[in-house]
Every structure is written in structure tokens, then in C-alpha cells.
Write a protein that holds these residues in place. Structure first.
Motif, PDB file in Angstrom:
ATOM      1  N   GLY A   1      97.993  65.262  41.199  1.00  0.00           N
ATOM      2  CA  GLY A   1      97.236  64.042  41.444  1.00  0.00           C
ATOM      3  C   GLY A   1      97.902  62.792  40.918  1.00  0.00           C
ATOM      4  N   SER A   2      97.079  61.798  40.645  1.00  0.00           N
ATOM      5  CA  SER A   2      97.658  60.560  40.150  1.00  0.00           C
ATOM      6  C   SER A   2      96.918  60.077  38.916  1.00  0.00           C
ATOM      7  CB  SER A   2      97.673  59.495  41.248  1.00  0.00           C
ATOM      8  OG  SER A   2      96.469  59.487  41.954  1.00  0.00           O
ATOM      9  N   ALA A   3      97.568  59.175  38.204  1.00  0.00           N
ATOM     10  CA  ALA A   3      97.000  58.616  36.981  1.00  0.00           C
ATOM     11  C   ALA A   3      96.712  57.135  37.229  1.00  0.00           C
ATOM     12  CB  ALA A   3      97.984  58.784  35.826  1.00  0.00           C
ATOM     13  N   ALA A   4      95.616  56.660  36.665  1.00  0.00           N
ATOM     14  CA  ALA A   4      95.223  55.266  36.882  1.00  0.00           C
ATOM     15  C   ALA A   4      96.293  54.323  36.343  1.00  0.00           C
ATOM     16  CB  ALA A   4      93.896  54.990  36.193  1.00  0.00           C
ATOM     17  N   THR A   5      96.583  53.300  37.123  1.00  0.00           N
ATOM     18  CA  THR A   5      97.517  52.270  36.684  1.00  0.00           C
ATOM     19  C   THR A   5      96.834  51.422  35.609  1.00  0.00           C
ATOM     20  OG1 THR A   5      98.363  52.195  38.934  1.00  0.00           O
ATOM     21  CG2 THR A   5      98.965  50.367  37.501  1.00  0.00           C
TER      22      THR A   5
ATOM     23  N   ILE B   1      93.061  49.032  39.625  1.00  0.00           N
ATOM     24  CA  ILE B   1      94.263  48.453  40.229  1.00  0.00           C
ATOM     25  C   ILE B   1      95.218  49.516  40.746  1.00  0.00           C
ATOM     26  CG2 ILE B   1      94.190  46.218  39.067  1.00  0.00           C
ATOM     27  CD1 ILE B   1      96.035  47.375  36.911  1.00  0.00           C
ATOM     28  N   GLY B   2      94.656  50.657  41.100  1.00  0.00           N
ATOM     29  CA  GLY B   2      95.496  51.661  41.742  1.00  0.00           C
ATOM     30  C   GLY B   2      95.868  52.806  40.833  1.00  0.00           C
ATOM     31  N   ALA B   3      96.688  53.698  41.373  1.00  0.00           N
ATOM     32  CA  ALA B   3      97.064  54.908  40.656  1.00  0.00           C
ATOM     33  C   ALA B   3      98.481  55.289  41.057  1.00  0.00           C
ATOM     34  CB  ALA B   3      96.090  56.024  40.994  1.00  0.00           C
ATOM     35  N   ARG B   4      99.177  55.952  40.144  1.00  0.00           N
ATOM     36  CA  ARG B   4     100.553  56.383  40.394  1.00  0.00           C
ATOM     37  C   ARG B   4     100.613  57.902  40.360  1.00  0.00           C
ATOM     38  NH1 ARG B   4     104.840  53.553  41.776  1.00  0.00           N
ATOM     39  NH2 ARG B   4     106.180  54.651  40.294  1.00  0.00           N
TER      40      ARG B   4
ATOM     41  N   ALA C   1     103.457  71.177  47.814  1.00  0.00           N
ATOM     42  CA  ALA C   1     102.762  70.070  47.165  1.00  0.00           C
ATOM     43  C   ALA C   1     101.533  69.698  47.975  1.00  0.00           C
ATOM     44  CB  ALA C   1     103.684  68.866  47.038  1.00  0.00           C
ATOM     45  N   ALA C   2     100.508  69.170  47.306  1.00  0.00           N
ATOM     46  CA  ALA C   2      99.271  68.785  47.997  1.00  0.00           C
ATOM     47  C   ALA C   2      98.537  67.710  47.206  1.00  0.00           C
ATOM     48  CB  ALA C   2      98.365  70.002  48.174  1.00  0.00           C
ATOM     49  N   GLY C   3      97.810  66.880  47.944  1.00  0.00           N
ATOM     50  CA  GLY C   3      96.964  65.872  47.301  1.00  0.00           C
ATOM     51  C   GLY C   3      97.674  64.542  47.111  1.00  0.00           C
ATOM     52  N   ASP C   4      97.169  63.753  46.161  1.00  0.00           N
ATOM     53  CA  ASP C   4      97.679  62.392  45.956  1.00  0.00           C
ATOM     54  C   ASP C   4      99.180  62.324  45.728  1.00  0.00           C
ATOM     55  OD1 ASP C   4      95.120  61.521  46.159  1.00  0.00           O
ATOM     56  OD2 ASP C   4      95.007  60.605  44.178  1.00  0.00           O
ATOM     57  N   ILE C   5      99.771  63.353  45.137  1.00  0.00           N
ATOM     58  CA  ILE C   5     101.200  63.305  44.828  1.00  0.00           C
ATOM     59  C   ILE C   5     102.063  63.590  46.045  1.00  0.00           C
ATOM     60  CG2 ILE C   5     101.178  63.866  42.342  1.00  0.00           C
ATOM     61  CD1 ILE C   5     102.082  66.671  44.301  1.00  0.00           C
ATOM     62  N   ALA C   6     101.465  64.179  47.083  1.00  0.00           N
ATOM     63  CA  ALA C   6     102.282  64.639  48.213  1.00  0.00           C
ATOM     64  C   ALA C   6     102.682  63.470  49.110  1.00  0.00           C
ATOM     65  CB  ALA C   6     101.509  65.682  49.024  1.00  0.00           C
ATOM     66  N   CYS C   7     103.968  63.317  49.305  1.00  0.00           N
ATOM     67  CA  CYS C   7     104.507  62.284  50.190  1.00  0.00           C
ATOM     68  C   CYS C   7     104.963  63.031  51.445  1.00  0.00           C
ATOM     69  CB  CYS C   7     105.658  61.586  49.471  1.00  0.00           C
ATOM     70  SG  CYS C   7     106.247  60.133  50.303  1.00  0.00           S
ATOM     71  N   VAL C   8     104.037  63.142  52.418  1.00  0.00           N
ATOM     72  CA  VAL C   8     104.238  64.003  53.588  1.00  0.00           C
ATOM     73  C   VAL C   8     104.939  63.207  54.685  1.00  0.00           C
ATOM     74  CG1 VAL C   8     103.121  65.523  55.257  1.00  0.00           C
ATOM     75  CG2 VAL C   8     102.106  65.191  52.988  1.00  0.00           C
ATOM     76  N   ASP C   9     106.171  63.592  54.987  1.00  0.00           N
ATOM     77  CA  ASP C   9     106.978  62.843  55.963  1.00  0.00           C
ATOM     78  C   ASP C   9     106.913  61.338  55.670  1.00  0.00           C
ATOM     79  OD1 ASP C   9     107.740  65.162  57.243  1.00  0.00           O
ATOM     80  OD2 ASP C   9     106.095  65.104  58.689  1.00  0.00           O
TER      81      ASP C   9
END
Lengths: 64, 387
Positions: free
Chosen positions: B112-116, B241-244, B279-287
């Protein structure tokens, strides 16, 4: 035998229920859940329960 | 087709994508062991309620568990709570965690991601982020004691928090750095419609403005200083303000990351650059695309799990091809976003339905209290994606 209860006021039309149990749920033309069969025979209970549990806004309940 | 019983599937990340990966793998016949590791002390839980029902609750609500204990037992999955992954060795097929090493035959990354955060504001009393259940409890408690709050960021999360605060009768100011809020999510006409909901609900929105300082007391925030020179009295500040992507632990692992976003690069089958790793979810950069939506995270989890099982057994693999869909609720209004909503051709139909076209064809829409037209468009787009 169990019964399905749907709360259209909280349904967001996400469609997790339909994706998992389309004999029982359908997102209708109004964009909200329609229950296609109110009563769930015991053999179907497992996957219908899974479909109900997967609703992120808790719009569905299984009674009994 | 099923895998031998001595194979081990390791899922790192116990959110929606991780849990759906477990279910996807079992459904596809994974017969071996499955371990799911999460760095929070809670059972796998659902995030949408955190910025909605949890903030609205009169008493601290229980963690919104994704599945009952009974269902988790049926899945025969070992959940290790409070365990953080620290490094991955793709050659030895080994993940180093805060509780020792875990080997795998197949690995699914779903951290997943962590809050910015804003470095100058981190650790300041009364300044919150909202990503995890514990964050949501803290924000809920802060709201229960607040008369005025400042929310930084007019995106979806900031807007939901603003909505929860107004429902409690709290005065809300949203401070947004951009000239035009939501510019990376929707077109300008839809953004104006959405921001009007805040104005109608009595939320003050300051665009092209940032927070330059926060003054705190022993109990919480006292004053918020803005880039415009204005000072606001506030009892709490919430950053939206988003998540990384939480992928720092994958550096030097052999799993390729997207240089720009830090997400895990994967193909449409959710396979990463390393063998046996999905990989799956927020971290996945699919194509090249990170979806960061609940519906995408769940479907990617399921597909990654199915493919991990399928590949291990030498079977077929599935493709992730869902039409983007997200929902939100602001001040009692039902907001839905489907498909591509930043394409050039934006048509405001005036009844809470903003349609997007590319070369004449409908490719997406933003709906405010328009679930019917949104559902019909989503169905049509889905039919095109999966002919």
C-alpha cells in the motif's frame, strides 16, 4: 434458509456483490443494488455470505 | 489444478489487496501454506470507512475488519500482525521482517501507501494524517474536542474529512496549494461542481494557499499561519495531501520500481520484474498506471493471487483490466467517478453528470447524485474492456 436485506440508502453501486453472486445481486439501472432472490438456500449460503461481506459500505445483511 | 501442499505463498501487506490475494490464490487452487504479514496490530481491515463512518461515530468504533475470524479460518491463512517487511532477497526468495526471515515460493507485494506529510509539521501536536485505523481514531477524537479545524488538501480524502467535520457542526477551512483543486483527478467543470458542494455546506476553501506554520499548545493546535499572511484559529489540522507507495524496503531487491512514483512496475498480469513475485494495490504500477482505488486494489489482489497460484501450478494466468471506479460521500451527496476523467472533451450535463469524451466516444464521467447514469456508463465501458 437465510434472507437477504439490502439498504439502498447506503449502497454506492460498487458491484462487489454482483461480481461474486450474480444470481442474487444486480446493480440496476438506477445504479443501486437489486436483490434478485430474497431467500438463500443453505448450499448457496457460503458464497452469498462472502459477497455480502465484501460490500465496503455494509449495505447488505444476511438474516437467519 | 492445485499446488503441492509444501509450497509457501507469502503476502506482504494485510489490507484489501493482500486479503483479496489470499482469496484469489485459494480460489485458483493454491493448496500450500499462505502467510499474510501486516505492520499494523489489527486483523485485515477496510479503509473506506476510516474517513466516513469512523469519523462520524459517537464512540470509538471497532476496527472495520474485512472478513470474520470464521472466514479467515476457512482460508487457512496465517496472519502475522505487527510485523514489518524490511528487505527482500529475490535470489534466495527471502523476506527480512522485524520478526525474522520468511521464505517463499511465491510472493505478493501489497504494502500500500503511506500518507504524505509535511516535514516541518510532523510530530507537531494536533496535526494529523488519515491513512490507518489508529489515525482515524485520533482524528475522530480530535474532532470531538474541536470547534474549528483546518484541512490541508482539497482532494477526495480532505473533502471527506471536511464533510465529517461539518456533520459534527465544526467550522472547516480547507487550504489547497493548487489554483484548481482536483486537477489531477477530474476536469475543470467537474471540479467546480464538486467544490460548490463545500461552499454550500459552509466550508471555506482557500486555493493557491499553503500552511507556513502551526502554533500548538499542550492540548492541540492553537493557530495556523498561511502563506497569504492570514492566521486562522484552529483546534486541529488534518493533512490530506496524498500518499506515496510504501516500497522503500524493496530498494536493491531486484524488483524494479517506477522512478517517478516509487511504485512497483508490473505487467497487466501483475507480475513484477522478479520471478515468483507479483504486486497488487496502491503500490502496483500496472503498465505505467497506479490506480489507487478500492475497487482496483481488490481486483488486482484477486488477479495477483490467482496468477501466483496459476503460474506455480503451470496453469493459465489472468489479466487485470477493470474500468476505474471510485466513490465518495461529501455533505450527504453521493459522488462517483468512472473511467477516464481528465480527457480533453468535458461535457457538463448540468444535472450532476459530467461526461468525458475522446474522439467522440464516452470514456468516463463524474456523477453527483447520479448513480443511474454512472452505472449504465460503467457497464458500457466494462463491456468494451472485456469484449
Amino acid at each position: 434458509m437465510s434472507a437477504i436485506e439490502a439498504d439502498k440508502t447506503v449502497c454506492e453501486g460498487i458491484g462487489m456483490c454482483e461480481a461474486q453472486a450474480d444470481d442474487y445481486f444486480q446493480v440496476g439501472d438506477d445504479g443501486l443494488v437489486e436483490v434478485l432472490a430474497d431467500e438463500v438456500p443453505d448450499p448457496d449460503r457460503g458464497y452469498v455470505k462472502a459477497a455480502i461481506d465484501s460490500c465496503p459500505v455494509s449495505a447488505l445483511r444476511l438474516l437467519g | 489444478m492445485s499446488t503441492p501442499h509444501d509450497r509457501h505463498l507469502l503476502v506482504v501487506g494485510a489490507g484489501l489487496a493482500g486479503l483479496r490475494a489470499v482469496e484469489g490464490a485459494r480460489a485458483a487452487g493454491w493448496a500450500g501454506r499462505i502467510t499474510i504479514v501486516g505492520d499494523e496490530p489489527h486483523a485485515p481491515y477496510d479503509r473506506p470507512p476510516l474517513s466516513k463512518a469512523v469519523l462520524a461515530a459517537d464512540e470509538p468504533p471497532p476496527v472495520p475488519a474485512l472478513r470474520s475470524e470464521e472466514v479467515l479460518e476457512t482460508l487457512q491463512v496465517r496472519h502475522l500482525p505487527g510485523v514489518r517487511a524490511e528487505a527482500l532477497d529475490t535470489e534466495r526468495r527471502m523476506v527480512t521482517t522485524t520478526s525474522g526471515e520468511l521464505g517463499y515460493d511465491a510472493l505478493i507485494i501489497a504494502t500500500g501507501s503511506a500518507a504524505t506529510t509535511v516535514p516541518e509539521l510532523s510530530g507537531v501536536r494536533g496535526v494529523h494524517v488519515l491513512r490507518r485505523y489508529d489515525d482515524a481514531l485520533a482524528v475522530r477524537e480530535a474532532m470531538a474536542r474541536s470547534r474549528e479545524v483546518v484541512i490541508v488538501g482539497a482532494g477526495f480524502i480532505g473533502s471527506e474529512i471536511a464533510s465529517a467535520a461539518r456533520a459534527r457542526g465544526i467550522g472547516v477551512t480547507i487550504v489547497e496549494a493548487s489554483e484548481r483543486p482536483l486537477e489531477r483527478a477530474v476536469g475543470p467543470a467537474a471540479a467546480v461542481r464538486l467544490m460548490q458542494l463545500h461552499a454550500d455546506a459552509g466550508v471555506r476553501l482557500l486555493t493557491a494557499t499553503t500552511v507556513s506554520g502551526v502554533r500548538s499548545t499542550d492540548v492541540g493546535v492553537d493557530k495556523v499561519e498561511l502563506s497569504t499572511g492570514e492566521t486562522l484559529a484552529a483546534d486541529a489540522v488534518v493533512l490530506g495531501i496524498g500518499a506515496r507507495p510504501a516500497t522503500a524496503w524493496l530498494r536493491d531487491s531486484g524488483v524494479e520500481l517506477d522512478a517517478r512514483s516509487g511504485g512497483v512496475l508490473c505487467d497487466s498480469r501483475l507480475a513484477t520484474s522478479a520471478p515468483g513475485v507479483w504486486a497488487a494495490g496502491d503500490i502496483a504500477c500496472v503498465d505505467g498506471v497506479r490506480s489507487e482505488h478500492w475497487t482496483a486494489a481488490g481486483e488486482q489482489g484477486r488477479v495477483a493471487g490467482a496468477n501466483a497460484a496459476g503460474a506455480d501450478a503451470g496453469g493459465a494466468t489472468e489479466v487485470f483490466a477493470a474500468v476505474p471506479f471510485a466513490w465518495s460521500s461529501w455533505h450527504g451527496h453521493r459522488i462517483q467517478v468512472v473511467g477516464e476523467t481528465t480527457a480533453a472533451g468535458e461535457e457538463d450535463h448540468g444535472d450532476g453528470f459530467v461526461l468525458y469524451r475522446r474522439r467522440g466516444a464516452a470514456v468516463g464521467a463524474v456523477g453527483i447524485n447520479s448513480p443511474g447514469p454512472m452505472a449504465r456508463l460503467r457497464r458500457a465501458l466494462t463491456a468494451q474492456t472485456n469484449p
